[in-house]
Design an enzyme around this catalytic site. Structure first.
Site, short mmCIF file in Angstrom:
data_model
loop_
_atom_site.label_atom_id
_atom_site.label_comp_id
_atom_site.label_asym_id
_atom_site.label_seq_id
_atom_site.Cartn_x
_atom_site.Cartn_y
_atom_site.Cartn_z
N PRO A 35 0.83 -1.21 0.00
CA PRO A 35 0.00 0.00 0.00
C PRO A 35 0.86 1.26 0.00
CG PRO A 35 0.16 -0.89 2.22
CD PRO A 35 0.90 -1.84 1.32
N CYS B 122 0.00 28.71 -16.68
CA CYS B 122 -0.52 29.17 -17.96
C CYS B 122 -1.14 28.02 -18.72
CB CYS B 122 0.59 29.82 -18.77
SG CYS B 122 0.96 31.41 -18.11
N1 LLP Z 1 2.85 -1.78 -6.00
C1 LLP Z 1 3.04 -1.62 -7.32
C2 LLP Z 1 3.74 -2.65 -8.06
C3 LLP Z 1 2.55 -0.46 -7.95
O1 LLP Z 1 2.74 -0.31 -9.25
C4 LLP Z 1 1.89 0.52 -7.19
C5 LLP Z 1 1.40 1.74 -7.82
C6 LLP Z 1 1.74 0.32 -5.80
C7 LLP Z 1 2.22 -0.86 -5.25
C8 LLP Z 1 1.07 1.31 -4.91
O2 LLP Z 1 -0.24 1.59 -5.27
P1 LLP Z 1 -1.18 2.44 -4.27
O3 LLP Z 1 -1.44 1.58 -3.05
O4 LLP Z 1 -0.44 3.67 -3.89
O5 LLP Z 1 -2.38 2.72 -5.07
N2 LLP Z 1 -0.07 8.19 -9.93
C9 LLP Z 1 -1.29 7.45 -9.77
C10 LLP Z 1 -1.07 6.12 -9.10
C11 LLP Z 1 -0.05 5.26 -9.82
C12 LLP Z 1 0.18 3.99 -9.09
C13 LLP Z 1 1.29 3.23 -9.71
N3 LLP Z 1 1.60 2.03 -9.03
C14 LLP Z 1 -2.28 8.30 -8.98
O6 LLP Z 1 -1.94 9.42 -8.64
O7 LLP Z 1 -3.39 7.88 -8.73
#
Ligand code: LLP
Length: 463
Positions: A321, A391
């Site tokens: 997470p 901008c």
């Molecule tokens: N593990 C792996 C292999 C991942 O690719 C990711 C996220 C995570 C864990 C963590 O995911 P989380 O629990 O934080 O959702 N920039 C996007 C999110 C991209 C997530 C990429 N991978 C946003 O702002 O929503």
């Protein structure tokens, strides 16, 4: 600055234009604990406080915009995840959500492991003393240099993402006289979004090796043959901002199916399974995230049940997470600048940051909420769009939200739930300086990432 109500701008539900909002809340001064960090409250004067410090003081001392991070909340969430999964599982915080050396130390102290996905994140983790064996190294295109550094440092696992990488990591490990613990990341054909998942669609993407067509089984075959690798498990990450556990259910079913095939073909029971991250948080009051203990229970039950059915020993589970730990712990504090009421539409409220400190609204159509935090107000609700100073007309922080109609330049407003993927995705667009991250705890505020300066910008511009 006088606090007169603005002359125009829509106020009432019957004249509101179409948009992503429901009716105005009954009381604009109430802060929904679902979207705000745990220690956030209003003091006797109506000023919002966090960690025992009021936002006016924070703005005076650290300027705006600033990301204000509630350390007690971060630690509590990290601890809740750790406790929920217990000693037989591992929680790897996904550093991509937000990483700094202070965060690494908190994670270390709270007993979490760390997922990094670049040389920069690895360097940050190691420089803050995270033991290398508690680090997992991810990425679909790790460079030879990054792989070498990770193996030399002794990372606990490298998550292999392609056929080429299987060979590359094995080769570098052998060159260094090491046997590297690895997992293979597979795509299970599940695409999970907030309340739905679309089976089979998700093989069309850059991450992982598809289970379909026997590709994942072939990757396992190759990895098991290479002396430089110790294959410890299978990894699956199905998406982000997920509330519905059924995507994980399908993923676990398919990963365990592969473990069974591996046992049948090779006589090997892989000891670990990683189900990735992606658990959703509340960005607005409409979101209802699950608690870590519910998630841990659901995931453990799914894996145990699937393994019993396949007559496999239950592997050690790990999760990653990011957002669910850091997301709710911070808000972005802005000062209100220009206010522009557009008759019959909405009122544009400009702040001193924007898409350079929060790209998520522009990039993903993400929804956020916002509140006036430097005072309370009894004025009528005004339909507002919070926009930045860049901008670009897509420079929107909060698309549709209600703010009090007496909002004035100089007021402080805050956007909650910006702990994840805001500072870590911040840019210097328009040469705007990236805001600091200020950690508050027990009446003390500490800058953990300082504000960028014009000297910082000019230092990189070598002329
Ligand atoms: N593990 C792996 C292999 C991942 O690719 C990711 C996220 C995570 C864990 C963590 O995911 P989380 O629990 O934080 O959702 N920039 C996007 C999110 C991209 C997530 C990429 N991978 C946003 O702002 O929503």
């Amino acid at each position: 600055m006088s606090r007169s109500a603005h002359p125009a701008g829509p106020r009432h539900a019957d004249v509101l234009p179409e948009g992503h909002y429901s009716a105005p809340p009954a009381d604009l001064n109430t802060l929904d604990p679902k979207v705000w960090a745990q220690t956030v409250a209003r003091d006797a004067d109506g000023v919002v406080t966090v960690g025992g410090i009021d936002v006016k003081t924070l703005a005076e001392q650290h300027g705006t915009p600033s990301y204000i991070l509630d350390e007690a909340d971060f630690r509590a969430r990290a601890r809740a995840w750790r406790g929920a999964f217990g000693a037989d599982a591992d929680v790897f915080y996904a550093g991509k959500a937000f990483l700094s050396r202070a965060v690494v130390r908190w994670l270390h102290e709270e007993g979490l492991n760390l997922d990094v996905c670049s040389g920069g994140e690895l360097a940050t983790a190691l420089s803050a003393g995270m033991p290398a064996d508690r680090i997992a190294f991810h990425g679909n295109n790790k460079s030879v240099e990054e792989i070498r550094r990770a193996i030399e440092a002794g990372v606990g696992r490298i998550v292999l993402d392609s056929f080429q990488e299987i060979v590359r990591v094995a080769h570098i490990a052998q060159e260094l006289g090491k046997r590297q613990r690895v997992q293979i990341r597979i795509t299970v054909g599940v695409e999970a979004h907030t309340h739905e998942f679309i089976a089979t669609a998700h093989e069309d993407q850059k991450f992982g090796i598809p289970l379909a067509g026997g590709q994942a089984a072939e990757a396992v075959r190759r990895a098991l043959r290479l002396d430089g690798l110790e294959l410890i498990g299978i990894h699956s990450h199905i998406g982000s901002q997920i509330f519905d556990m059924s995507g994980f259910e399908v993923a676990a079913h398919r990963v365990v199916g592969l473990l069974k095939d591996i046992r049948d073909e090779h006589g090997v029971e892989l000891p670990e399974i990683d189900l990735g991250g992606g658990l959703g948080i509340a960005y607005t009051s409409d979101d209802d995230p699950r608690e870590p203990h519910e998630i841990a229970k659901a995931l453990t039950e799914i894996v145990t049940r699937e393994c019993e059915a396949a007559r496999l020993r239950t592997p050690r589970i790990s999760v990653e997470p990011g957002r669910a730990i850091v997301g709710p712990t911070a808000f972005t504090l802005y000062e209100v600048g220009t206010i522009k009421p557009l008759d019959g539409l909405r009122t544009y409220v400009s702040v001193d940051g924007g898409m350079s400190d929060n790209i998520r609204t522009a990039l993903y159509d993400a929804e956020y909420s916002v509140a006036l935090v430097s005072r309370t107000s009894d004025a009528e609700p005004m339909l507002a769009r919070v926009v930045g100073k860049h901008c670009e007309s897509g420079d929107i922080v909060v698309k549709d939200a209600f703010l009090p109609a007496d909002l004035a330049p100089g007021d402080l407003i805050a956007v909650p739930a910006t702990g994840a993927y805001c500072r870590s995705m911040a840019s210097n667009y328009n040469h705007v300086l990236r805001p600091p991250v200020v950690a508050v705890n027990d009446g003390e505020a500490r800058v953990i990432v300082r504000r960028e300066t014009e000297e910082d910008l000019l230092r990189l511009d070598v002329g």
